[in-house]
Design a protein around this motif. Structure first.
Motif, PDB file in Angstrom:
ATOM      1  N   GLU A  50     -19.571  27.291 -26.227  1.00  0.00           N
ATOM      2  CA  GLU A  50     -20.047  25.939 -26.564  1.00  0.00           C
ATOM      3  C   GLU A  50     -21.391  25.981 -27.292  1.00  0.00           C
ATOM      4  O   GLU A  50     -21.661  25.144 -28.160  1.00  0.00           O
ATOM      5  N   ILE A  51     -22.217  26.943 -26.946  1.00  0.00           N
ATOM      6  CA  ILE A  51     -23.511  27.100 -27.630  1.00  0.00           C
ATOM      7  C   ILE A  51     -23.267  27.461 -29.089  1.00  0.00           C
ATOM      8  O   ILE A  51     -23.870  26.881 -29.996  1.00  0.00           O
ATOM      9  N   ASN A  52     -22.379  28.408 -29.316  1.00  0.00           N
ATOM     10  CA  ASN A  52     -22.031  28.806 -30.682  1.00  0.00           C
ATOM     11  C   ASN A  52     -21.525  27.612 -31.484  1.00  0.00           C
ATOM     12  O   ASN A  52     -21.900  27.427 -32.651  1.00  0.00           O
ATOM     13  N   ARG A  53     -20.677  26.808 -30.866  1.00  0.00           N
ATOM     14  CA  ARG A  53     -20.104  25.651 -31.545  1.00  0.00           C
ATOM     15  C   ARG A  53     -21.207  24.657 -31.928  1.00  0.00           C
ATOM     16  O   ARG A  53     -21.257  24.171 -33.059  1.00  0.00           O
ATOM     17  N   LYS A  54     -22.104  24.378 -30.996  1.00  0.00           N
ATOM     18  CA  LYS A  54     -23.168  23.398 -31.243  1.00  0.00           C
ATOM     19  C   LYS A  54     -24.136  23.872 -32.328  1.00  0.00           C
ATOM     20  O   LYS A  54     -24.556  23.102 -33.182  1.00  0.00           O
ATOM     21  N   LEU A  55     -24.492  25.177 -32.297  1.00  0.00           N
ATOM     22  CA  LEU A  55     -25.450  25.711 -33.273  1.00  0.00           C
ATOM     23  C   LEU A  55     -24.780  26.244 -34.544  1.00  0.00           C
ATOM     24  O   LEU A  55     -25.464  26.689 -35.468  1.00  0.00           O
ATOM     25  N   MET A  57     -22.944  28.977 -35.192  1.00  0.00           N
ATOM     26  CA  MET A  57     -23.188  30.406 -35.415  1.00  0.00           C
ATOM     27  C   MET A  57     -22.590  31.163 -34.247  1.00  0.00           C
ATOM     28  O   MET A  57     -22.035  30.568 -33.340  1.00  0.00           O
ATOM     29  N   GLU A  58     -22.718  32.503 -34.287  1.00  0.00           N
ATOM     30  CA  GLU A  58     -22.234  33.340 -33.199  1.00  0.00           C
ATOM     31  C   GLU A  58     -23.401  34.038 -32.526  1.00  0.00           C
ATOM     32  O   GLU A  58     -24.240  34.646 -33.191  1.00  0.00           O
ATOM     33  N   MET A  59     -23.444  33.940 -31.207  1.00  0.00           N
ATOM     34  CA  MET A  59     -24.473  34.592 -30.415  1.00  0.00           C
ATOM     35  C   MET A  59     -24.300  36.107 -30.506  1.00  0.00           C
ATOM     36  O   MET A  59     -23.180  36.600 -30.477  1.00  0.00           O
ATOM     37  N   VAL A  60     -25.414  36.832 -30.617  1.00  0.00           N
ATOM     38  CA  VAL A  60     -25.343  38.284 -30.539  1.00  0.00           C
ATOM     39  C   VAL A  60     -25.248  38.686 -29.069  1.00  0.00           C
ATOM     40  O   VAL A  60     -25.557  37.895 -28.175  1.00  0.00           O
ATOM     41  N   LYS A  61     -24.821  39.908 -28.837  1.00  0.00           N
ATOM     42  CA  LYS A  61     -24.798  40.492 -27.497  1.00  0.00           C
ATOM     43  C   LYS A  61     -25.962  41.479 -27.454  1.00  0.00           C
ATOM     44  O   LYS A  61     -26.060  42.360 -28.321  1.00  0.00           O
ATOM     45  N   THR A  62     -26.842  41.319 -26.477  1.00  0.00           N
ATOM     46  CA  THR A  62     -28.013  42.176 -26.351  1.00  0.00           C
ATOM     47  C   THR A  62     -27.908  42.942 -25.041  1.00  0.00           C
ATOM     48  O   THR A  62     -27.915  42.344 -23.965  1.00  0.00           O
ATOM     49  N   LEU A  63     -27.800  44.262 -25.152  1.00  0.00           N
ATOM     50  CA  LEU A  63     -27.596  45.116 -23.988  1.00  0.00           C
ATOM     51  C   LEU A  63     -28.819  46.000 -23.761  1.00  0.00           C
ATOM     52  O   LEU A  63     -29.364  46.569 -24.716  1.00  0.00           O
ATOM     53  N   PHE A  64     -29.224  46.119 -22.516  1.00  0.00           N
ATOM     54  CA  PHE A  64     -30.331  47.004 -22.160  1.00  0.00           C
ATOM     55  C   PHE A  64     -29.736  48.244 -21.514  1.00  0.00           C
ATOM     56  O   PHE A  64     -29.108  48.169 -20.455  1.00  0.00           O
ATOM     57  N   GLY A 153     -31.811  28.552 -22.541  1.00  0.00           N
ATOM     58  CA  GLY A 153     -32.355  28.208 -23.848  1.00  0.00           C
ATOM     59  C   GLY A 153     -31.855  29.183 -24.896  1.00  0.00           C
ATOM     60  O   GLY A 153     -31.963  30.402 -24.721  1.00  0.00           O
ATOM     61  N   TYR A 154     -31.303  28.640 -25.991  1.00  0.00           N
ATOM     62  CA  TYR A 154     -30.699  29.490 -27.013  1.00  0.00           C
ATOM     63  C   TYR A 154     -31.140  29.067 -28.403  1.00  0.00           C
ATOM     64  O   TYR A 154     -31.307  27.874 -28.684  1.00  0.00           O
ATOM     65  N   LEU A 155     -31.319  30.070 -29.262  1.00  0.00           N
ATOM     66  CA  LEU A 155     -31.875  29.880 -30.596  1.00  0.00           C
ATOM     67  C   LEU A 155     -30.909  30.298 -31.688  1.00  0.00           C
ATOM     68  O   LEU A 155     -30.104  31.210 -31.514  1.00  0.00           O
TER      69      LEU A 155
END
Length: 179
Positions: A50-55, A57-64, A153-155
């Motif tokens: 839903e975040i991707n749809r609203k913004l 774009m596609e969220m990246v995956k950040t792995l530690f 919170g997402y950017l």
């Protein structure tokens, strides 16, 4: 239903963590424009639909990640839909196998909890222990979607601004790999 706010282009009026505050201070200092949303707590990539749809774009995956001795650390940024294969990652870097770093190291080095790892976490790595590794597929995308250091919170930013402006500002030169 998963809550996603309307899109905003200003920083929050109150910050949830020191990292979140540093993230927005850096964006302001570097004059990097952004769009953002506030959400219900999002932990997994499935929560980001839903975040991707609203913004838009596609969220990246950040792995530690870390080595077995917990003496080498990697922040790996890849496409959200890609599965992580330790063997391929290690082979691309010419290193021994890695695994997900323990939660307590994520919290102490990056200042975040599970689900909130972000490129902005590097602002908390004062000892520069972490190596930044970015999937080539991320670099080629126009938009970069990530957490602001919280799970609510997402950017949306220009990928070029992250690679060419933010990372040098934070003191990192990313290693780009094909994964």
């Amino acid at each position: 239903m998963f809550f996603v706010s309307d899109v905003m282009n200003t920083a929050p009026t109150a910050f949830q963590s020191p990292l979140q505050e540093k993230a927005y201070e850096s964006l302001d200092k570097l004059l990097i424009p952004f769009e953002r949303v506030e959400t219900d707590e999002a932990i997994s990539m499935e929560d980001c639909v839903e975040i991707n749809r609203k913004l838009e774009m596609e969220m990246v995956k950040t792995l530690f990640l870390c080595n077995s001795k917990k003496s080498a650390f990697y922040l790996f940024i890849t496409n959200g839909e890609k599965s992580f294969k330790s063997k391929d990652f290690s082979s691309a870097l010419g290193i021994s196998r890695v695994s997900f770093a323990p939660v307590e190291l994520m919290e102490s080095i990056l200042g975040v909890k599970i689900g909130a790892a972000t490129v902005f976490s590097l602002l908390m790595d004062t000892d520069k222990q972490v190596q930044v590794v970015v999937d080539q597929d991320v670099v080629t995308k126009e938009w970069y979607g990530c957490s602001d250091g919280t799970t609510t919170g997402y950017l949306k930013l220009k990928t070029k601004d992250i690679i060419d402006n933010f990372l040098p500002h934070a003191g990192y030169i990313p290693r780009i790999i094909k994964s």
